[in-house]
Design a protein around this motif. Structure first.
Motif, mmCIF file in Angstrom:
data_model
loop_
_atom_site.group_PDB
_atom_site.id
_atom_site.type_symbol
_atom_site.label_atom_id
_atom_site.label_comp_id
_atom_site.label_asym_id
_atom_site.label_seq_id
_atom_site.Cartn_x
_atom_site.Cartn_y
_atom_site.Cartn_z
ATOM 1 N N GLU A 177 54.366 19.679 54.833
ATOM 2 C CA GLU A 177 54.285 21.132 54.686
ATOM 3 C C GLU A 177 53.551 21.547 53.416
ATOM 4 O OE1 GLU A 177 57.471 24.800 54.118
ATOM 5 O OE2 GLU A 177 58.002 23.095 55.397
ATOM 6 N N THR A 178 53.855 20.893 52.325
ATOM 7 C CA THR A 178 53.241 21.249 51.042
ATOM 8 C C THR A 178 51.742 20.969 51.044
ATOM 9 O OG1 THR A 178 55.308 20.766 49.879
ATOM 10 C CG2 THR A 178 53.300 20.835 48.557
ATOM 11 N N LEU A 179 51.363 19.816 51.559
ATOM 12 C CA LEU A 179 49.945 19.446 51.580
ATOM 13 C C LEU A 179 49.150 20.390 52.478
ATOM 14 C CD1 LEU A 179 47.683 17.549 50.751
ATOM 15 C CD2 LEU A 179 48.307 16.063 52.682
ATOM 16 N N VAL A 180 49.708 20.708 53.650
ATOM 17 C CA VAL A 180 49.014 21.619 54.571
ATOM 18 C C VAL A 180 48.841 22.991 53.941
ATOM 19 C CG1 VAL A 180 49.173 22.851 56.766
ATOM 20 C CG2 VAL A 180 49.735 20.416 56.664
ATOM 21 N N ALA A 181 49.896 23.493 53.316
ATOM 22 C CA ALA A 181 49.813 24.806 52.679
ATOM 23 C C ALA A 181 48.777 24.803 51.555
ATOM 24 C CB ALA A 181 51.186 25.216 52.130
ATOM 25 N N LEU A 182 48.723 23.724 50.793
ATOM 26 C CA LEU A 182 47.760 23.615 49.701
ATOM 27 C C LEU A 182 46.323 23.636 50.227
ATOM 28 C CD1 LEU A 182 46.968 23.108 46.748
ATOM 29 C CD2 LEU A 182 47.300 20.653 47.178
ATOM 30 N N LEU A 183 46.029 22.791 51.207
ATOM 31 C CA LEU A 183 44.678 22.710 51.748
ATOM 32 C C LEU A 183 44.277 24.011 52.436
ATOM 33 C CD1 LEU A 183 44.717 19.070 53.225
ATOM 34 C CD2 LEU A 183 43.690 19.865 51.079
ATOM 35 N N ALA A 184 45.220 24.582 53.188
ATOM 36 C CA ALA A 184 44.932 25.849 53.866
ATOM 37 C C ALA A 184 44.669 26.953 52.854
ATOM 38 C CB ALA A 184 46.098 26.224 54.779
ATOM 39 N N GLY A 185 45.491 27.011 51.807
ATOM 40 C CA GLY A 185 45.317 28.041 50.785
ATOM 41 C C GLY A 185 43.963 27.960 50.112
ATOM 42 N N LEU A 186 43.518 26.754 49.813
ATOM 43 C CA LEU A 186 42.207 26.582 49.194
ATOM 44 C C LEU A 186 41.089 27.031 50.137
ATOM 45 C CD1 LEU A 186 42.702 23.117 47.445
ATOM 46 C CD2 LEU A 186 42.759 25.394 46.397
ATOM 47 N N ALA A 187 41.250 26.749 51.431
ATOM 48 C CA ALA A 187 40.253 27.183 52.414
ATOM 49 C C ALA A 187 40.226 28.704 52.518
ATOM 50 C CB ALA A 187 40.559 26.563 53.775
ATOM 51 N N PHE A 188 41.393 29.327 52.477
ATOM 52 C CA PHE A 188 41.471 30.786 52.570
ATOM 53 C C PHE A 188 40.811 31.442 51.344
ATOM 54 C CE2 PHE A 188 45.737 30.052 54.947
ATOM 55 C CZ PHE A 188 45.050 29.611 56.062
ATOM 56 N N ILE A 189 41.014 30.846 50.189
ATOM 57 C CA ILE A 189 40.380 31.359 48.967
ATOM 58 C C ILE A 189 38.859 31.294 49.103
ATOM 59 C CG2 ILE A 189 40.020 30.924 46.503
ATOM 60 C CD1 ILE A 189 42.921 29.877 46.401
ATOM 61 N N CYS B 29 45.591 36.024 55.681
ATOM 62 C CA CYS B 29 45.573 35.594 54.281
ATOM 63 C C CYS B 29 44.322 36.089 53.558
ATOM 64 C CB CYS B 29 45.655 34.074 54.196
ATOM 65 S SG CYS B 29 47.313 33.403 54.464
ATOM 66 N N THR B 30 43.169 35.934 54.196
ATOM 67 C CA THR B 30 41.924 36.338 53.552
ATOM 68 C C THR B 30 41.852 37.844 53.372
ATOM 69 O OG1 THR B 30 40.837 36.292 55.730
ATOM 70 C CG2 THR B 30 40.612 34.337 54.337
ATOM 71 N N HIS B 31 42.318 38.588 54.365
ATOM 72 C CA HIS B 31 42.314 40.045 54.251
ATOM 73 C C HIS B 31 43.215 40.508 53.109
ATOM 74 C CE1 HIS B 31 40.385 39.863 58.177
ATOM 75 N NE2 HIS B 31 40.181 41.168 58.136
ATOM 76 N N CYS B 32 44.413 39.931 53.036
ATOM 77 C CA CYS B 32 45.349 40.326 51.973
ATOM 78 C C CYS B 32 44.815 39.940 50.596
ATOM 79 C CB CYS B 32 46.715 39.682 52.213
ATOM 80 S SG CYS B 32 47.640 40.407 53.587
ATOM 81 N N LEU B 33 44.246 38.761 50.507
ATOM 82 C CA LEU B 33 43.701 38.334 49.221
ATOM 83 C C LEU B 33 42.523 39.211 48.820
ATOM 84 C CD1 LEU B 33 43.773 36.388 46.854
ATOM 85 C CD2 LEU B 33 42.391 34.771 48.188
ATOM 86 N N TYR B 34 41.723 39.629 49.787
ATOM 87 C CA TYR B 34 40.595 40.527 49.508
ATOM 88 C C TYR B 34 41.117 41.852 48.954
ATOM 89 C CZ TYR B 34 36.296 43.230 50.216
ATOM 90 O OH TYR B 34 35.182 44.012 50.026
ATOM 91 N N ASN B 35 42.152 42.417 49.617
ATOM 92 C CA ASN B 35 42.760 43.649 49.107
ATOM 93 C C ASN B 35 43.227 43.480 47.670
ATOM 94 O OD1 ASN B 35 44.223 44.496 52.289
ATOM 95 N ND2 ASN B 35 42.645 45.654 51.235
ATOM 96 N N GLY B 36 43.968 42.403 47.425
ATOM 97 C CA GLY B 36 44.521 42.185 46.097
ATOM 98 C C GLY B 36 43.447 41.955 45.043
ATOM 99 N N ALA B 37 42.443 41.148 45.377
ATOM 100 C CA ALA B 37 41.387 40.846 44.415
ATOM 101 C C ALA B 37 40.535 42.072 44.114
ATOM 102 C CB ALA B 37 40.503 39.713 44.944
ATOM 103 N N LEU B 38 40.258 42.875 45.141
ATOM 104 C CA LEU B 38 39.468 44.079 44.922
ATOM 105 C C LEU B 38 40.224 45.062 44.027
ATOM 106 C CD1 LEU B 38 36.694 45.250 45.881
ATOM 107 C CD2 LEU B 38 38.003 46.602 47.522
ATOM 108 N N GLY B 39 41.518 45.240 44.306
ATOM 109 C CA GLY B 39 42.319 46.157 43.504
ATOM 110 C C GLY B 39 42.446 45.711 42.063
#
Length: 429
Positions: free
Chosen positions: A135-147, A298-308
């Motif tokens: 679970e941890t490894l998948v979340a890490l790799l996925a998070g980096l891809a989303f970023i 994830c990407t949409h939410c991160l875009y909102n947060g980063a833009l703000g």
């Protein structure tokens, strides 16, 4: 100062100024951004949960009412964004003040990073549950891809949305097909629910609205790219009600057919239906579906947060994407996705009144605000937001049969109109 239109080979995200007409996108592009956002697994979950708790017809009514309210709410904010090209932060500056906006924008920009963390963690948890993967490894790799996808900007979000929405239809349609082999979909309308009164109709409406209350309020970050207000509204329609209903009704229909075990907790999560047969093709579909689908939100939410936050700290969206993305991934690895219900409760009380104040100030009273001088703080806006949030909290605590999200929205709007009425009369006299 002129805003550069190209940064390191990538198009500017216009963090600190309205998007110029020369850089506005087509209706298809903006629609793809919004369309692929609500059509996600984590939107099927509350749809299924509401049906499980209320039964088919009452659950359906709650879903339809919540989506109707979201359509009106988000469309009004989107129309304004399409007219002006201004992001949520720039909209908030007009209403809450050149310094006061930081409270509203900072609050929502932080909350959406929380949703990024939640869905990143959910990606790891989903694939761990389905296949036993780490679970941890998948979340890490996925998070980096989303970023990485978010870093590319608004066009990347439209590309991902154009893939995520059809993929959801394929996955949900396959789940329905497989479930139909052992369950009677002809009897779904008589499904009584298993909630036993544990969830009221009002709470159900709030649960559906709160899932997208934050990014719905920040819709300007997406629809400011529209060529005009009309196209901004049309793009919004693809999300609310269309995409949102597809996701929520998919979960609700499968729950009503009895195809999802433990629906009072799992809601409309239909991935176990796909992994049940142990078919390699279906397993590949599940992996791609989970990563792309949750990657979209994830990407949409991160875009909102980063833009703000980029506007708050006078930096660049892409720099804040890296900073906030890393923070979000760390939070995800610490298990933040476990607090889904807590997020919904906070959002249902605090967010809709904020959006109501924006609507009242910039749309209903737009003729008066057109020539208004800038000021650092606008206490009337904060007072109306506080009144709406207090009303929502009161309903949440003592009158759960009503929707605290709806009450907060209505009271916040009326409070602002009432507070500003004397000023409006003075300005017109």
């Amino acid at each position: 100062m002129t805003t550069p239109t190209v940064e390191n080979g990538l198009e500017s995200e216009f963090e600190h100024s309205p998007v110029p007409q020369s850089h506005r996108k087509s209706l298809w592009t903006v629609s793809a951004v919004w369309f692929g956002f609500p059509m996600i697994l984590t939107n099927a979950v509350p749809g299924g949960l509401v049906v499980a708790m209320l039964g088919f017809w009452r659950g359906l009514a709650a879903i339809l009412l919540a989506n109707l309210i979201m359509f009106v709410y988000v469309s009004l904010l989107s129309h304004r964004a399409g007219q002006t090209g201004k992001s949520f932060s720039l909209q908030a500056t007009e209403t809450f003040g050149t310094a006061g906006y930081a409270i509203a924008s900072g609050f929502l920009s932080t909350v959406v990073v929380g949703w990024f963390a939640f869905n990143t963690g959910a990606t790891g948890a989903s694939l761990n549950k389905a296949f036993g993967w780490n679970e941890t490894l998948v979340a890490l790799l996925a998070g980096l891809a989303f970023i990485a996808v978010t870093y590319l900007g608004i066009r990347a979000l439209s590309w991902l949305g154009a893939i995520a929405a059809p993929l959801f239809v394929i996955a949900a349609g396959t789940a329905v097909f497989l479930a139909a082999e052992n369950h009677d979909f002809g009897a779904i309308t008589s499904y009584p629910g298993i909630g036993g009164g544990a969830m009221t109709f009002g709470v159900a409406v709030t649960s559906i609205m709160a899932t997208f209350a934050d990014s719905g309020t920040m819709t300007a970050d997406f629809t400011r790219w529209s060529k005009n207000g009309r196209q901004a509204v049309l793009a919004t329609v693809t999300a609310f009600p269309i995409a949102s209903l597809v996701a929520q009704l998919s979960g609700g229909l499968l729950v009503a057919a009895g195809a999802i075990a433990g629906a009072d907790k799992a809601g409309g999560d239909f991935t176990p239906i796909l992994t049940g047969p142990g078919n390699p093709v279906l397993n590949v579909l599940v992996v791609v579906f989970v990563v792309v689908n949750l990657g979209s939100v994830c990407t949409h939410c991160l875009y909102n947060g980063a833009l703000g936050w980029s506007h708050l700290v006078r930096s660049k969206m892409r720099i804040l994407t890296l900073v906030l993305g890393i923070i979000g991934v760390v939070v995800a690895l610490l298990g933040a996705w476990n607090y889904f219900v807590n997020w919904l409760s906070i959002l249902g009380v605090l967010v809709p009144p904020l959006g109501a104040v924006l609507i009242a100030d910039q749309i209903l009273l737009r003729r008066r605000t057109a020539g208004r001088a800038e000021t650092r703080f606008r206490p009337t806006a904060f007072l109306a937001w506080a009144i709406g949030a207090a009303a929502a909290l009161l309903v949440h605590l003592v009158a759960p049969s009503f929707s605290d999200a709806v009450v907060g929205l209505v009271i916040g709007l009326l409070a602002y109109l009432a507070i500003e009425a004397p000023r409006t009369r003075t300005a017109s006299s």
